[in-house]
Design a protein around this motif. Structure first.
Motif, PDB file in Angstrom:
ATOM      1  N   ILE A 153      35.777  25.649  38.930  1.00 41.39           N
ATOM      2  CA  ILE A 153      37.018  25.585  39.482  1.00 41.39           C
ATOM      3  C   ILE A 153      37.377  24.300  39.812  1.00 41.39           C
ATOM      4  O   ILE A 153      38.568  24.305  40.519  1.00 41.39           O
ATOM      5  N   THR A 154      36.536  23.406  39.705  1.00 40.34           N
ATOM      6  CA  THR A 154      36.895  22.088  40.216  1.00 40.34           C
ATOM      7  C   THR A 154      38.021  21.346  39.372  1.00 40.34           C
ATOM      8  O   THR A 154      38.191  21.374  38.197  1.00 40.34           O
ATOM      9  N   TYR A 155      38.827  20.520  39.983  1.00 40.20           N
ATOM     10  CA  TYR A 155      40.124  19.861  39.176  1.00 40.20           C
ATOM     11  C   TYR A 155      40.839  20.547  38.291  1.00 40.20           C
ATOM     12  O   TYR A 155      40.697  20.383  37.086  1.00 40.20           O
ATOM     13  N   PRO A 156      41.296  21.506  38.786  1.00 38.72           N
ATOM     14  CA  PRO A 156      42.433  22.637  37.858  1.00 38.72           C
ATOM     15  C   PRO A 156      43.141  21.916  37.016  1.00 38.72           C
ATOM     16  O   PRO A 156      43.666  22.280  35.984  1.00 38.72           O
ATOM     17  N   GLN A 157      43.610  20.683  37.229  1.00 34.88           N
ATOM     18  CA  GLN A 157      44.544  19.932  36.423  1.00 34.88           C
ATOM     19  C   GLN A 157      44.052  19.433  35.091  1.00 34.88           C
ATOM     20  O   GLN A 157      44.662  19.232  34.102  1.00 34.88           O
ATOM     21  N   THR A 158      42.533  19.560  35.005  1.00 36.10           N
ATOM     22  CA  THR A 158      41.774  19.481  33.678  1.00 36.10           C
ATOM     23  C   THR A 158      41.543  20.803  32.898  1.00 36.10           C
ATOM     24  O   THR A 158      41.142  20.356  31.951  1.00 36.10           O
ATOM     25  N   GLY A 159      41.971  21.769  33.430  1.00 36.02           N
ATOM     26  CA  GLY A 159      41.930  22.881  32.509  1.00 36.02           C
ATOM     27  C   GLY A 159      40.938  23.999  33.368  1.00 36.02           C
ATOM     28  O   GLY A 159      40.839  24.913  32.778  1.00 36.02           O
ATOM     29  N   CYS A 160      40.179  23.650  34.326  1.00 35.35           N
ATOM     30  CA  CYS A 160      39.234  24.524  34.919  1.00 35.35           C
ATOM     31  C   CYS A 160      40.354  25.424  35.693  1.00 35.35           C
ATOM     32  O   CYS A 160      41.134  25.069  36.216  1.00 35.35           O
ATOM     33  N   ASP A 161      39.919  26.642  35.591  1.00 36.00           N
ATOM     34  CA  ASP A 161      40.476  27.609  36.290  1.00 36.00           C
ATOM     35  C   ASP A 161      39.688  28.825  36.832  1.00 36.00           C
ATOM     36  O   ASP A 161      38.746  29.279  35.904  1.00 36.00           O
ATOM     37  N   ILE A 162      39.847  29.508  37.910  1.00 29.86           N
ATOM     38  CA  ILE A 162      38.940  30.626  38.539  1.00 29.86           C
ATOM     39  C   ILE A 162      39.386  31.521  37.327  1.00 29.86           C
ATOM     40  O   ILE A 162      38.277  32.673  37.246  1.00 29.86           O
ATOM     41  N   LYS A 163      40.271  31.861  36.509  1.00 29.61           N
ATOM     42  CA  LYS A 163      40.665  32.940  35.596  1.00 29.61           C
ATOM     43  C   LYS A 163      39.570  32.814  34.690  1.00 29.61           C
ATOM     44  O   LYS A 163      39.369  34.132  33.729  1.00 29.61           O
ATOM     45  N   ASN A 164      39.161  31.628  34.304  1.00 29.57           N
ATOM     46  CA  ASN A 164      38.075  31.612  33.209  1.00 29.57           C
ATOM     47  C   ASN A 164      36.662  32.555  33.204  1.00 29.57           C
ATOM     48  O   ASN A 164      36.128  32.756  32.223  1.00 29.57           O
ATOM     49  N   TYR A 165      36.404  32.739  34.412  1.00 27.33           N
ATOM     50  CA  TYR A 165      35.240  33.439  34.850  1.00 27.33           C
ATOM     51  C   TYR A 165      35.462  35.132  34.505  1.00 27.33           C
ATOM     52  O   TYR A 165      34.380  35.833  34.066  1.00 27.33           O
ATOM     53  N   SER A 166      36.657  35.669  34.144  1.00 24.55           N
ATOM     54  CA  SER A 166      36.918  36.969  33.414  1.00 24.55           C
ATOM     55  C   SER A 166      36.574  36.892  32.237  1.00 24.55           C
ATOM     56  O   SER A 166      36.355  38.202  31.471  1.00 24.55           O
ATOM     57  N   LEU A 167      36.212  35.860  31.530  1.00 25.41           N
ATOM     58  CA  LEU A 167      36.054  35.924  30.016  1.00 25.41           C
ATOM     59  C   LEU A 167      34.376  36.484  29.868  1.00 25.41           C
ATOM     60  O   LEU A 167      33.858  36.581  28.872  1.00 25.41           O
ATOM     61  N   THR A 168      33.610  35.983  30.869  1.00 31.41           N
ATOM     62  CA  THR A 168      32.394  36.127  30.831  1.00 31.41           C
ATOM     63  C   THR A 168      31.658  37.521  30.617  1.00 31.41           C
ATOM     64  O   THR A 168      30.775  37.878  29.855  1.00 31.41           O
ATOM     65  N   SER A 169      32.393  38.295  31.224  1.00 33.34           N
ATOM     66  CA  SER A 169      32.010  39.793  31.313  1.00 33.34           C
ATOM     67  C   SER A 169      30.386  39.925  31.871  1.00 33.34           C
ATOM     68  O   SER A 169      29.588  40.505  31.350  1.00 33.34           O
TER      69      SER A 169
END
Length: 397
Positions: A153-169
């Motif tokens: 979730i660090t440096y969201p301007q680089t593309g990191c996003d807390i929403k990405n965790y939803s992809l892991t299942s």
């Protein structure tokens, strides 16, 4: 619908390295990146110089991680020598075994990596929003195997996003800020930019020796950044649900080489023999010049006071503050957090392959996993080694 043997999601250090390793044995690899270019976070690491790894021997390096047993196989599978040999660059090793390109340019590291993925298809501006059970991504392409390297979730301007965790299942541990500057209750503008060298900063039973840097809003620098992990892990919060509420104290030992007794003995001797010396000049023996005025103000002592005129109570206050200079912490400067604490629970990942134990042919690499280390090249080491192992394992299976 396009079909690939391996799809790598995330074009950061772990994802790029996974694609490099996967392409060694597979001619059908695609790298999916939500930004218009690769490695945006890599470009800002190490202050733009890219602290690519830490040169400690592997067995010593592993002791710096809480999950060293999980990391052991990946570190030995892809060593520092393996990593540095990928580049046609010279490297230098600086204080604390930190390794940088001699050019001082992180862009040289990124170019060296991207030169190795000429045989990999790259899809830019591709934000993955769904993955089906049969590995169809965004209803647009299908893969036999997927490597998730979406970061934290660090440096969201680089593309990191807390929403990405939803992809892991996959089950997740608590998601928290790591290696993050601290915000203080008091405004520190008057000493912003001042560095304290080789001091010890502590929180409860945790102690870290190193440099502390003051910013306008709080504390940073290597010692603070490393201590922040202990602080963050000790607070009950989960960024998937809530932000942290912080009200705590950290203390800085400004003279770690001297005990309270040593200091008092020196004061008693010097305050007599150097009685006409002003305290602001005497404190140069212990503190950096640009910090003295602030320190004495906090101690409620006039810097113009001669040593012979300082009473016992003030002397005790000086000793106490030199050994335990306290700051009240009210928050994390989360926009500058360097890593994420928490992520995909490694209990469900095979450390010898990075493959999921729950879903065959699904792999993980880098910061998306519940893996982190101190500052100094340790976290890029995780990214490169787990990325390589994930890519190699996927291509060999």
């Amino acid at each position: 619908m396009e079909e690939y043997e391996i799809a790598v999601i995330g074009g950061g250090p772990a994802g790029i390295m996974a694609a490099i390793a996967a392409s060694q044995n597979s001619s059908s690899v695609i790298l999916l990146e939500k930004n218009f270019s690769l490695g945006r976070k890599l470009l800002i690491t190490g202050g733009g110089r890219c602290n690519i790894t830490n040169s400690k021997p592997i067995n010593t390096l592993l002791n710096s991680y809480s999950h060293k047993n999980f990391l052991k196989h990946s570190f030995y599978s892809f060593t520092n020598e393996d990593l540095l040999s990928l580049f046609d660059l010279e490297f230098i090793t600086e204080e604390d075994n930190r390794v940088f390109p001699k050019s001082g340019k992180s862009s040289d590291i990124l170019k060296g990596l991207t030169d190795k993925i000429e045989d990999v298809s790259i899809s830019y501006n591709f934000e993955v929003t769904s993955i089906t059970n049969d590995f169809v991504i965004n209803d647009k392409l299908k893969a036999d195997k997927i490597i998730i390297a979406t970061g934290g979730i660090t440096y969201p301007q680089t593309g990191c996003d807390i929403k990405n965790y939803s992809l892991t299942s996959h089950p997740l541990t608590e998601i928290k800020y790591g290696l993050v500057p601290l915000i203080t209750k008091n405004d520190l503008s008057e000493i912003a930019g001042v560095t304290l060298y080789d001091v010890v900063i502590s929180y409860k039973k945790s102690r870290v020796k190193g440099n502390v840097l003051f910013s306008h809003v709080g504390l940073t620098g290597p010692a603070v950044i490393n201590l922040s992990n202990e602080i963050s892990e000790g607070i009950s919060y989960n960024l998937l649900e809530n932000e942290p509420e912080i009200n705590l104290e950290v203390a800085i030992d400004l003279c770690p080489e001297l005990t309270r007794e040593n200091l008092m003995a020196k004061f008693n001797k010097d305050f007599q023999s150097k009685g006409k010396t002003m305290i602001k000049n005497y404190m140069k023996l212990f503190l950096t010049n640009s910090f003295i005025e602030y320190f004495l103000n906090e101690c409620k002592i006039d810097g113009e006071t001669q040593l012979s005129r300082i009473n016992k109570k003030s002397k005790n206050r000086l000793v106490e503050n030199l050994k335990r200079f306290v700051f009240e912490i009210t928050g994390f400067n989360d926009k500058l957090a360097k890593v994420t604490i928490g992520g995909v629970d490694i209990k469900n990942v095979n450390p010898k392959t990075m493959e999921s134990k729950l879903i065959p042919n699904l792999y993980f690499a880098g910061e998306v996993l519940d893996l982190h280390g101190p500052t100094g090249g340790y976290n890029l080491k995780i990214a490169f080694s787990t990325g390589y192992l994930a890519g190699l394992s996927a291509s060999e299976k």
